[in-house]
Design a protein around this motif. Structure first.
Motif, PDB file in Angstrom:
ATOM      1  N   ASP A  99       0.817  -1.206   0.000  1.00 33.54           N
ATOM      2  CA  ASP A  99       0.000   0.000   0.000  1.00 33.54           C
ATOM      3  C   ASP A  99       0.857   1.265   0.000  1.00 33.54           C
ATOM      4  N   ARG A 130       3.765  -4.451 -11.461  1.00 29.21           N
ATOM      5  CA  ARG A 130       2.336  -4.232 -11.703  1.00 29.21           C
ATOM      6  C   ARG A 130       1.566  -5.546 -11.647  1.00 29.21           C
ATOM      7  N   CYS A 133       0.977  -6.366  -7.995  1.00 29.80           N
ATOM      8  CA  CYS A 133       0.006  -5.468  -7.354  1.00 29.80           C
ATOM      9  C   CYS A 133      -1.403  -5.705  -7.884  1.00 29.80           C
ATOM     10  N   ASN A 134      -1.530  -5.947  -9.176  1.00 32.05           N
ATOM     11  CA  ASN A 134      -2.852  -6.245  -9.727  1.00 32.05           C
ATOM     12  C   ASN A 134      -3.402  -7.552  -9.178  1.00 32.05           C
ATOM     13  N   VAL A 137      -4.820  -6.742  -5.902  1.00 31.27           N
ATOM     14  CA  VAL A 137      -6.114  -6.077  -6.065  1.00 31.27           C
ATOM     15  C   VAL A 137      -7.212  -7.098  -6.313  1.00 31.27           C
ATOM     16  N   ARG A 138      -6.941  -8.070  -7.190  1.00 29.61           N
ATOM     17  CA  ARG A 138      -7.956  -9.087  -7.499  1.00 29.61           C
ATOM     18  C   ARG A 138      -8.291  -9.941  -6.280  1.00 29.61           C
ATOM     19  N   PRO A 143      -7.346  -1.923  -2.545  1.00 30.10           N
ATOM     20  CA  PRO A 143      -8.412  -1.527  -3.477  1.00 30.10           C
ATOM     21  C   PRO A 143      -7.924  -1.204  -4.880  1.00 30.10           C
ATOM     22  N   SER A 144      -6.685  -0.755  -5.037  1.00 32.86           N
ATOM     23  CA  SER A 144      -6.163  -0.384  -6.349  1.00 32.86           C
ATOM     24  C   SER A 144      -4.644  -0.354  -6.289  1.00 32.86           C
ATOM     25  N   VAL A 145      -4.027  -0.364  -7.466  1.00 31.53           N
ATOM     26  CA  VAL A 145      -2.566  -0.237  -7.535  1.00 31.53           C
ATOM     27  C   VAL A 145      -2.189   1.155  -7.043  1.00 31.53           C
ATOM     28  N   PRO A 146      -1.302   1.256  -6.058  1.00 33.98           N
ATOM     29  CA  PRO A 146      -1.076   2.547  -5.400  1.00 33.98           C
ATOM     30  C   PRO A 146      -0.092   3.480  -6.104  1.00 33.98           C
ATOM     31  N   ARG A 148       1.411   5.235 -10.045  1.00 33.80           N
ATOM     32  CA  ARG A 148       1.161   5.494 -11.461  1.00 33.80           C
ATOM     33  C   ARG A 148       2.496   5.823 -12.121  1.00 33.80           C
TER      34      ARG A 148
END
Length: 358
Positions: A99, A130, A133-134, A137-138, A143-146, A148
């Motif tokens: 996170d 990625r 992290c994805n 999330v699944r 809740p989401s990839v932290p 960008r």
């Protein structure tokens, strides 16, 4: 319910309740403001990360979890990529909770990676991060990839294909390198004639070859497909003398299967022997796709034969035939009205008129 602070002696402690469980910890701080920040952070993490009693892992722990769950189902090559990422390329992110993978942290870690690696490797590194992290999330861990972070722009390089004029000599050089060992000799023909991946050649079985229909159906593929492929006459003639009712097509003399990369040394030796470009197992598959394209096979049919999920992947395999471009340029010049006779210097001159001999 929010977090609450209380003091025990000179040290501040916090307590809160989440998912029906009471959590109480020491901040190890005597300053209230610092203790408040630590307590709020702990509450936020617990609220975000607690899923059925499980807390979010660090990046290192997430790698271990992914490998444990996927080692039985993912390809060995895929597992190796993630394992190598966790073993060699965490770059100070190993003990960071996922996170807390901010954009700044990930970009700084990528800078560390670029100190010893090429940009294309940095893009692969980011792709694996990625992926992990994805997956988290699944699973509902976060809740989401932290972060960008965009991939780096990389200069593309020309990719080698085996020239048609060198193909027979190249195969002969492979045969000479291998002597009486049939494994590599057969594998390169399966890859050249059917477009198989090296892993698919290793797992090829005789019972998947349909002589009557002249097709071969790979039974262990990257995308789990089982589509029949037409077998060209020259490849069928090569396979028939060694055909068996069942079992692996490629086997060592002791009966064990080959390992990934077993064709590399013979291919490199053949490249050097005949002056071919850097042909590897993957570029032999690219040669197969490119030759089909130059023979007039539509891209969507090549996609089906290569067993790609989308046409964009297939397009990346097809190299431009510059000879076709040369013929097209000549036709363009003719239609425009440019005449390009060659003078004695050998240089073409547009719209020139041959001089009459005096």
């Amino acid at each position: 319910m929010s977090v609450s602070l209380f003091k025990a002696g000179t040290v501040w402690h916090y307590r809160f309740q989440i998912d029906g469980k009471r959590v109480q910890r020491s901040t190890r701080e005597t300053d209230r403001q610092r203790a408040q920040r630590l307590a709020e952070q702990a509450y936020r993490q617990a609220k975000l990360w607690a899923r059925d009693g499980r807390e979010i892992p660090t990046v290192r722990a997430l790698v271990a979890q992914w490998i444990e769950i996927h080692s039985a189902t993912a390809s060995a090559a895929h597992v190796k990529v993630v394992e190598t990422f966790g073993r060699l390329h965490l770059h100070d992110l190993g003990d960071v909770m996922i996170d807390e993978l901010t954009t700044d942290r990930v970009e700084l870690a990528r800078v560390r990676h670029l100190e010893t690696r090429a940009p294309v490797s940095a893009n692969q590194w980011l792709k694996v991060l990625r992926l992990l992290c994805n997956w988290a999330v699944r699973r509902g861990v976060i809740p989401s990839v932290p972060f960008r972070v965009k991939a780096l722009k990389v200069q593309k390089k020309p990719r080698a294909t085996l020239p048609v004029r060198l193909t027979r000599a190249w195969l002969a050089a492979v045969d000479a390198h291998e002597g009486d060992r049939d494994g590599v000799r057969t594998a390169v023909r399966l890859m050249l004639g059917l477009g198989l991946r090296e892993s698919e050649a290793i797992t090829a079985r005789w019972e998947w070859l349909d002589i009557e229909c002249r097709t071969y159906t790979p039974g262990r593929t990257k995308g789990r497909e089982a589509d029949p492929l037409p077998v060209p006459e020259w490849l069928l003639d090569y396979l028939m003398p060694m055909r068996k009712p069942d079992g692996y097509v490629l086997q060592k003399r002791d009966g064990r299967p080959y390992r990934a990369g077993f064709t590399r040394s013979a291919m490199l030796a053949a490249n050097q022997a005949v002056g071919a470009p850097h042909i590897t197992a993957h570029r032999l598959r690219g040669t197969f796709a490119t030759l089909l394209s130059r023979s007039g096979v539509p891209p969507q049919d090549i996609q089906r034969v290569l067993r790609h999920k989308n046409l964009t992947t297939t397009a990346a395999y097809l190299e431009v035939d510059m000879q076709t471009v040369v013929h097209g340029q000549a036709r363009m010049a003719h239609s425009i009205g440019f005449g390009l006779p060659h003078q004695s210097s050998g240089a073409p001159v547009a719209n020139s008129t041959p001089q009459t001999q005096q």
